[in-house]
Enzyme design. Structure first.
Site, PDB file in Angstrom:
ATOM      1  CG  ASN A 167      -1.890  -1.156   1.177  1.00 37.81           C
ATOM      2  OD1 ASN A 167      -2.858  -1.120   0.421  1.00 37.81           O
ATOM      3  ND2 ASN A 167      -1.600  -2.208   1.940  1.00 37.81           N
ATOM      4  CD  GLU A 168       4.646   1.605  -2.800  1.00 35.83           C
ATOM      5  OE1 GLU A 168       4.977   2.306  -1.827  1.00 35.83           O
ATOM      6  OE2 GLU A 168       5.428   0.800  -3.345  1.00 35.83           O
TER       7      GLU A 168
END
Ligand code: F6R
Length: 637
Positions: A167-168
């Protein structure tokens, strides 16, 4: 692990900036062991009650020690995983299972192949499904987690972008399991595993932040100083979607497990005077004063009592003040650490200098983990040492052959083939091997040999350029490095013996060595450890009484000026010379600084030296073109 409620008031104050409960261990091994114990306790407790234990698992370097300990517990203590169901966080996309870089492969290699978990209880996002089925797959993954009863304990690492899972930055707090695009910094960090950035998949399937947040307990692991900056943001910063790990601040039962290096940027370690009563020694006074200069953007000698008082340093002024005295003390400390004579100045009073005047000339041994770290980090200092008449030797610890691109080999091979057959390399075989090489393939020995030769030729050329003769250059080719892949072997006796041999050959008065523990693939750390182990072996050698050890930092991060014992100025002419020496390492010229798309490592190294000089200037010291920094490593004998 401790519980927040049990903390003493004093300790709670120390942690007042920390919004996540954090435990700091001396080493990653200790933190990993403790985490493995927690997992094992949970498995046993669930087992006793006839329940399944649902674990959320991560890959990457952070949890490896935990998995190693769990495997040991299974083999030696009979810990059974029969009641365990696992869900992995993520998988690259597209990615076949059997690929050595797949997370499927990773989990089997480090854990599943060595324990008694039932294969049907293992869940890892599938990197092989067609793109139009990914959405349904992700929903099924979420459903499977729920059907298993939800995750009891989720293990996480953290990326330098602040990602958890993949999850950037920009991921929402309630994001579900889905396909994502990787951040350029994440791609750069993974480049080593895939040989180069181009080979890193651009996409991944990841559990969402929302999915992770449903876990009943979460433990996030982070080791090493390269994680320190993002860990500080995750723990002390505001909740931001640009740092997804900060969402954990909203989770009711998350513990962050760190080693000392990863914790270094937290307030209680970096600026302890802000959260507790400290005992002021010279080092801490220097640290606090330089911190104040940075904060107020003022030179040392202009700081006032008011500046100290207004910035939580009243206690320092009370005990060591007035400001005038503190300023002068720190100014002098810094002044004395700056020297244009890194090998000591002969015939000069050396009581106020970082190095002794005598013996002169000195024998100097520079250890360089890869062939080029010496020039990148201390080319200016090497040049001075040689010019000031010292006998300089350089020992290249590893071959560095992993970092030579195939097209470079082809160029050299063409020349070699047409000039000499000296190394008896079958040129046709090499051309063929490179042509047929697939991603993830290990180079054939001939190619590795050529890559080694290329780096040796370059290192020799750089040394010659600075007037270091052939018989002062050693190539140790430490075996731990020679796996043909980014993953290195453990340090062995042979590695340590090679270090011992080099030191005994030179019997140096000064050793310079890489003291940073942050390079992306751990080679610097292993090289440093090989020195520590070698020194332990030869600690009764007489010449060691006369030897001082100076640590330089690899390109990734420079020393904090507050910690520096010797600062060596580099003139504009010397900086040009340093750059030319670096350029002799032509196979490395296009290497980019991790996470950046347009800054080459050589450029970064030069700019870093200039930046350091600017910092000294801002502190009110003389203005130099560039400065190289060293910290003394004091031997415990
Ligand atoms: C791995 C994962 C990632 C890593 C993170 C840190 O499954 O989801 O979030 O935990 O990139 O990687 P390492 O531990 O290699 O520094």
């Amino acid at each position: 692990m401790m519980n927040e409620k049990k903390l003493e008031v004093k300790e709670r104050l120390e942690r007042k900036y920390e919004k996540l409960f954090t435990e700091v261990y001396e080493t990653p091994e200790l933190g990993s062991k403790k985490t493995a114990e927690i997992i094992a306790d949970l498995i046993r407790e669930k087992n006793k009650n006839g329940e399944t234990c649902v674990l959320g698992l991560a890959t990457g370097s952070s949890p490896i020690g935990v998995y190693r300990e769990l495997v040991r517990m299974h083999k030696e203590e009979g810990l059974s995983f029969k009641n365990v169901i696992t869900f992995n966080l993520d998988e690259y996309y597209p990615m076949p299972k059997e690929h050595v870089q797949s997370y499927w492969y990773f989990m089997h290699e480090h854990l599943f192949d060595h324990i008694d978990i039932l294969p049907e209880n293992i869940h890892i996002p599938d990197g092989t499904i067609p793109e139009n089925k990914v959405f349904d797959f992700c929903q099924d993954y979420e459903n499977a987690i729920q059907e298993a009863g939800g995750i009891d304990l989720q293990i996480l690492g953290i990326g330098r972008t602040g990602h958890i899972g993949f999850n950037e930055p920009g991921s929402g707090m309630d994001s579900p399991t889905r396909m994502v695009t990787l951040d350029s910094l994440t791609i750069a960090d993974a480049a080593g595993d895939f040989q180069s950035e181009e080979n890193v998949p651009r996409k991944a399937i990841t559990m969402g932040v929302g999915t992770i947040m449903t876990a009943r307990r979460i433990i996030l692991l982070a080791w090493g100083e390269k994680k320190a900056a993002i860990i500080q943001k995750a723990i002390e910063g505001p909740v931001l979607d640009s740092v997804p790990a900060t969402y954990l601040q909203k989770h009711p039962d998350t513990v962050i497990v760190l080693d000392k290096e990863a914790a270094a940027e937290l307030t209680r370690f970096k600026t302890p005077w802000l959260v507790r009563q400290v005992t002021w020694n010279d080092k801490l006074i220097r640290k606090a004063t330089l911190w104040l200069c940075d904060k107020l953007n003022k030179p040392i000698l202009k700081l006032t009592n008011r500046d100290y008082n207004d910035n939580s340093l009243g206690d320092l002024v009370v005990k060591n003040g007035p400001a005038y005295d503190i300023n002068l003390k720190v100014f002098n400390m810094l002044q004395k650490s700056i020297t244009g004579w890194p090998g000591g100045k002969p015939n000069a009073d050396d009581t106020q200098r970082p190095e002794r005047a005598l013996p002169y000339p000195k024998r100097v041994l520079v250890f360089s983990p890869h062939p080029d770290d010496d020039m990148l980090a201390m080319g200016g200092t090497i040049n001075r040492l040689v010019e000031q008449g010292h006998e300089v030797y350089v020992a290249y610890q590893t071959s560095g052959n992993i970092a030579v691109a195939d097209d470079v080999v082809i160029r050299f091979l063409y020349v070699a083939e047409n000039i000499a057959k000296e190394h008896a390399i079958d040129a046709r075989k090499v051309y063929r091997a490179i042509e047929n090489k697939k991603q993830g393939d290990i180079d054939i020995p001939e190619v590795r040999q050529l890559k080694t030769l290329i780096r040796e030729a370059e290192a020799r050329s750089a040394c010659h350029f600075l007037n270091i003769p052939d018989d002062h250059i050693f190539f140790l080719k430490m075996p731990f490095y020679e796996t043909g892949t980014i993953k290195k072997a453990s340090l062995g006796q042979k590695d340590v013996d090679l270090m011992v041999e080099a030191m005994r050959k030179v019997k140096p008065h000064q050793i310079y060595t890489a003291g940073d523990l942050t390079d992306p693939h751990g080679t610097h750390r292993k090289c440093f450890n090989s020195l520590v182990q070698a020194l332990e072996k030869i600690k009764t050698d007489n010449w060691l009484n006369e030897c001082r050890i100076w640590l330089y930092h690899g390109t990734w991060k420079e020393w904090e000026i507050a910690d520096v014992d010797m600062a060596v100025p580099v003139s504009p002419e010397e900086l040009k010379k340093k750059r030319s020496a670096i350029f002799r390492h032509s196979s490395q010229k296009e290497m980019m600084f991790p996470g950046s798309e347009d800054v080459e490592i050589w450029r970064y190294a030069i700019e870093r030296n200039r930046e350091t000089a600017k910092k000294y200037d801002r502190f009110g010291m003389a203005e130099y073109e560039a400065i190289e920094l060293f910290v003394e490593y004091v031997l415990n004998r």
